[in-house]
Enzyme design. Sequence first.
Site, short mmCIF file in Angstrom:
data_model
loop_
_atom_site.label_atom_id
_atom_site.label_comp_id
_atom_site.label_asym_id
_atom_site.label_seq_id
_atom_site.Cartn_x
_atom_site.Cartn_y
_atom_site.Cartn_z
N LYS A 203 0.97 -1.16 -0.21
CA LYS A 203 0.34 0.25 0.00
C LYS A 203 0.95 1.34 -0.13
CE LYS A 203 -4.15 -1.69 2.75
NZ LYS A 203 -5.13 -1.73 1.48
N ARG B 268 -9.47 -11.55 1.26
CA ARG B 268 -11.26 -12.48 1.03
C ARG B 268 -10.18 -13.60 0.70
NH1 ARG B 268 -11.59 -8.91 -4.67
NH2 ARG B 268 -11.17 -7.54 -3.12
#
Length: 492
Positions: free
Chosen positions: A258, A332
């Site tokens: 990130k 996920r």
Amino acid sequence: MRIEISPKPRSEITADIEIVCVVGKNFDHPWIQDRETLELMGFQGDQDQTCLLPSSQRLYVGLDSLHHDDVRSGYAAAIKALSNTKVSHVKTGLYLGKCSAQNVKAMTEGMILGDYAFDHYKSEKAKHPVKEVTISCEDFKGKEIDCQKAQGYVDNAVTVALATNYTRNLVNMAPDDMTPEMLAIKAVALAEENDLECIVLDEKGLEEEKMGAFLAVSRASNHPPRLVHLAYKPDNAKFKVALVGKGLTYDSGGLSLKPAEYMVTMKSDKSGACAVLGIMKAVSELGLPVEVHGIIGATENMIGGNAYKPDDILTAKNGTTIEVRNTDAEGRLVLADCLCYAQEKVKPDYLLDYATLTGACVVALGEYTTGLMGHDRGLKHSFSKAATNAGELTGTLPFNRYLEKLIKSDIADVCNISSSRYGGAITAAMFLDRFIEKENKHKWLHLDIAGPAYVEKPWGYNPAGASGAGVRMSVKWLEQTVKTFGKETPHH
Ligand code: BES
Ligand code: ZN
Ligand code: ZN
């Protein structure tokens, strides 16, 4: 803070301060006895505006209406207004609106949620001067209420609000303090205190369960992963629910690192798991007649020589192969294995998952709203109704067949990111859907709490930081479902 209902009228209760509400800017109510002073002080009765008049021993607070949202918010503002005083005993009348139970709960919740401050890392601790609140059964509009029932509503709301604050505390802890191991230790402590069953799996356990996706995410961290499975099993359970929470104690993005500005606040990526713990705490303390399982996947997403990488192919617990194209879509992957685990071990009547899953959900709904996704309209509807009643915001995001195609992979069964930059909250949920067994499709609800779980500025009665999103709405949904389960035709 002790909150007690009293059968006495307000005038017969001795306290340091009375909280008096000004509803809808209407100052012509007999309870409002300081009109001139209030005007002098510039108090206009705007929602959440407060005015402390020490000489008359009253704290006035503005409410737009007697809607429970306004009441909850107003009482939070009132308690905050006293946070730097030495007022320890407060009294107030009742402000019942349409639904007495809801408003008594809203007053109570407002005070406990409003009194919250996260000071764990501060040398100077928050004071919380108010120790005792006496609520007179005298109502602002003369509505009658059974005092004993009212005390029941208060006690229920205290439990739920304290569970929300418990979740807030866990989320707000720094990532090096609230590691996956520590989160598991907290869960074990909760299980001991509240008499829950508890299983903790370490890496070996995850390997035995063939959780290849979860393990890949955890690989580059110095802190080993944990899967926690808590269970509350009352004798009178009417149905069985499994709650699955994303517990990324830190999400650096992994090799798909990130950017610096997006990495701050990523300690909050464990909010789903912490919400599940808060819900387990509340339901067990309330003694709800529901069997509730809480399953959390706790790990960090870090970088290192052994990190999982874009182009890797992972095999999840149910045998589905996953092409990794972005290591920052890690939630996920963890959830995929945890959802398989929940279905195999619990065989629930309802399967709910909580996750700070996508920035796209925040783009779609704004920071304050939870995204609801799933196949069952009835379930989505009953949940969003419960959320509204609990004072939490939700919005449903619809699945469709075109978005489903975007997570196809040329090389594996499914890809961990979409090929399009649009609809990211939904495509993430559609990825999870690949791990929901056919017979469970209509039992499943996905909650993306990426927005409301952690907001860096105060909003309403929520302080900057963790809000405890998910706790209140889920407890309310369980309470409502206890009443309706089996009575209605199934939701599909
Ligand atoms: N934990 C983040 C999602 C997130 C973003 C939570 C902002 C809270 C606030 C998640 O793991 C993530 O990084 N998702 C990516 C997915 C993308 C790579 C497909 C995102 O949303 O950008
Ligand atoms: Zn991520
Ligand atoms: Zn994440």
